[in-house]
Design a protein around this motif. Structure first.
Motif, PDB file in Angstrom:
ATOM      1  N   MET A  13      -6.423   2.280  -0.354  1.00  0.00           N
ATOM      2  CA  MET A  13      -5.777   3.584  -0.475  1.00  0.00           C
ATOM      3  C   MET A  13      -6.795   4.710  -0.542  1.00  0.00           C
ATOM      4  O   MET A  13      -6.573   5.801  -0.005  1.00  0.00           O
ATOM      5  N   ARG A  40      -7.972   5.288   3.058  1.00  0.00           N
ATOM      6  CA  ARG A  40      -6.937   5.959   3.846  1.00  0.00           C
ATOM      7  C   ARG A  40      -6.760   7.415   3.450  1.00  0.00           C
ATOM      8  O   ARG A  40      -6.276   8.229   4.251  1.00  0.00           O
ATOM      9  N   ALA A  41      -7.147   7.757   2.218  1.00  0.00           N
ATOM     10  CA  ALA A  41      -6.982   9.130   1.730  1.00  0.00           C
ATOM     11  C   ALA A  41      -8.212   9.998   1.989  1.00  0.00           C
ATOM     12  O   ALA A  41      -8.198  11.186   1.639  1.00  0.00           O
ATOM     13  N   TRP A  93      -6.053  -5.166   6.878  1.00  0.00           N
ATOM     14  CA  TRP A  93      -7.023  -4.792   5.850  1.00  0.00           C
ATOM     15  C   TRP A  93      -7.445  -6.012   5.036  1.00  0.00           C
ATOM     16  O   TRP A  93      -8.622  -6.197   4.742  1.00  0.00           O
ATOM     17  N   ARG A 107      -2.707  -2.750   9.852  1.00  0.00           N
ATOM     18  CA  ARG A 107      -1.589  -3.017   8.979  1.00  0.00           C
ATOM     19  C   ARG A 107      -2.126  -3.554   7.646  1.00  0.00           C
ATOM     20  O   ARG A 107      -3.299  -3.891   7.545  1.00  0.00           O
ATOM     21  N   PRO A 108      -1.307  -3.654   6.596  1.00  0.00           N
ATOM     22  CA  PRO A 108      -1.807  -4.189   5.324  1.00  0.00           C
ATOM     23  C   PRO A 108      -2.493  -5.548   5.474  1.00  0.00           C
ATOM     24  O   PRO A 108      -3.532  -5.796   4.858  1.00  0.00           O
ATOM     25  N   LEU A 110       0.863  -1.181   0.000  1.00  0.00           N
ATOM     26  CA  LEU A 110       0.000   0.000   0.000  1.00  0.00           C
ATOM     27  C   LEU A 110       0.902   1.235   0.000  1.00  0.00           C
ATOM     28  O   LEU A 110       1.380   1.658   1.061  1.00  0.00           O
ATOM     29  N   PRO A 111       1.159   1.843  -1.147  1.00  0.00           N
ATOM     30  CA  PRO A 111       2.059   3.005  -1.202  1.00  0.00           C
ATOM     31  C   PRO A 111       1.532   4.169  -0.362  1.00  0.00           C
ATOM     32  O   PRO A 111       0.325   4.411  -0.291  1.00  0.00           O
ATOM     33  N   ASP A 112       2.454   4.879   0.267  1.00  0.00           N
ATOM     34  CA  ASP A 112       2.060   6.053   1.049  1.00  0.00           C
ATOM     35  C   ASP A 112       1.568   7.182   0.152  1.00  0.00           C
ATOM     36  O   ASP A 112       0.738   7.996   0.569  1.00  0.00           O
ATOM     37  N   VAL A 113       2.076   7.241  -1.067  1.00  0.00           N
ATOM     38  CA  VAL A 113       1.646   8.265  -2.034  1.00  0.00           C
ATOM     39  C   VAL A 113       1.086   7.529  -3.252  1.00  0.00           C
ATOM     40  O   VAL A 113       1.805   7.249  -4.208  1.00  0.00           O
ATOM     41  N   PRO A 114      -0.203   7.188  -3.223  1.00  0.00           N
ATOM     42  CA  PRO A 114      -0.777   6.424  -4.339  1.00  0.00           C
ATOM     43  C   PRO A 114      -0.931   7.270  -5.582  1.00  0.00           C
ATOM     44  O   PRO A 114      -1.031   8.499  -5.519  1.00  0.00           O
TER      45      PRO A 114
END
Length: 270
Positions: free
Chosen positions: A151, A154-155, A115, A111-112, A51-55
């Motif tokens: 993502m 989370r955003a 999810w 955590r990933p 899961l990238p922090d900056v999708p």
């Protein structure tokens, strides 16, 4: 009252009393089993999908589409703040908790793999089943779609939401205890692998996409047949000749573009 009638009356009273005792025992066992089922642990092998922090913007757009179209917003609200989606007079009230960022979110420490456990398996990080999580609809999500969905959640902007609501009337709890109603964790195959992503531009939901040449031929044949319908009063022999000419004029796809009857896709002729 005769002695015989009194005997039958006593027997009837004993029978009714015995049935009442059995019914009470069945209700008590059903409620006990319901709580036991809810408290069970479900062992699953969760996947830690990256899961990238900056999708990427495309991933966020895909995640938003999935969130709004696959039922997530129906239970958690479009903003992820939580939502009561069932409120019936009989005492049944169900509401999804806040999953958007904020003080009341239930996924702050996810955590990933947590999810994955919750969405695909209907199991909380504590290994307890999530009672109203429809994971049977999400167990086959591809890793790409799964990551995009998470993502997007989370955003979401931080909100001040609400906790989960789970109020079950007696009949529902008994149905759950006796196994008539099951949670998602008891229904799905936890060993099912994720789906593979579909290649861009590929679709298999129509016969035309599987074999464009055959679809075009079928449309042409139907059009030719409709043009060759016999009008009222026209002689049968002339109508038959016109229909035969129309059939001969219908194009036929070349052999190199004929469809494989097994694969449903164009193949090269040998």
């Amino acid at each position: 009252m005769s002695a015989a009638a009194k005997r039958w009356g006593r027997r009837a009273a004993i029978g009714v009393g015995a049935l009442a005792v059995l019914l009470a025992l069945a209700v008590a066992w059903g409620l006990w089993q319901s709580e036991r089922t809810r408290a069970r642990t479900v062992a699953v092998t969760a996947r830690a999908v990256a899961l990238p922090d900056v999708p990427a913007p495309e991933a966020l757009a895909r995640g938003r589409h999935l969130f709004l179209s696959r039922g997530c917003a129906d239970c958690h609200g479009a903003d992820g703040a939580g939502r009561v989606f069932v409120d019936e007079p009989g005492g049944l009230r169900l509401g999804g908790p806040q999953i958007a960022p904020g003080a009341k979110t239930v996924v702050a420490a996810y955590r990933p793999e947590d999810w994955d456990r919750a969405i695909r398996h209907g199991v909380a990080p504590s290994s307890r089943p999530l009672m109203v999580m429809p994971s049977e609809d999400y167990v086959g999500l591809s890793d790409e779609d799964f990551a995009a969905l998470v993502m997007h959640v989370r955003a979401l902007p931080p909100v001040d939401g609400r906790p989960a609501v789970l109020e079950l009337p007696l009949p529902v709890r008994l149905a759950y205890g006796f196994g008539v109603m099951k949670d998602a964790a008891a229904k799905i195959d936890h060993a099912q692998p994720p789906s593979q992503p579909v290649a861009p531009g590929v679709t298999t939901n129509t016969a035309a996409s599987r074999c464009p040449a055959s679809a075009a031929t079928a449309r042409s044949s139907r059009a030719a047949g409709s043009r060759a319908r016999r009008p009222t009063g026209r002689p049968r022999r002339a109508w038959s000749r016109a229909r035969a000419r129309s059939s001969r004029a219908t194009p036929t796809p070349p052999a190199s573009r004929r469809c494989s009857p097994r694969a449903g896709a164009p193949t090269e002729a040998s």
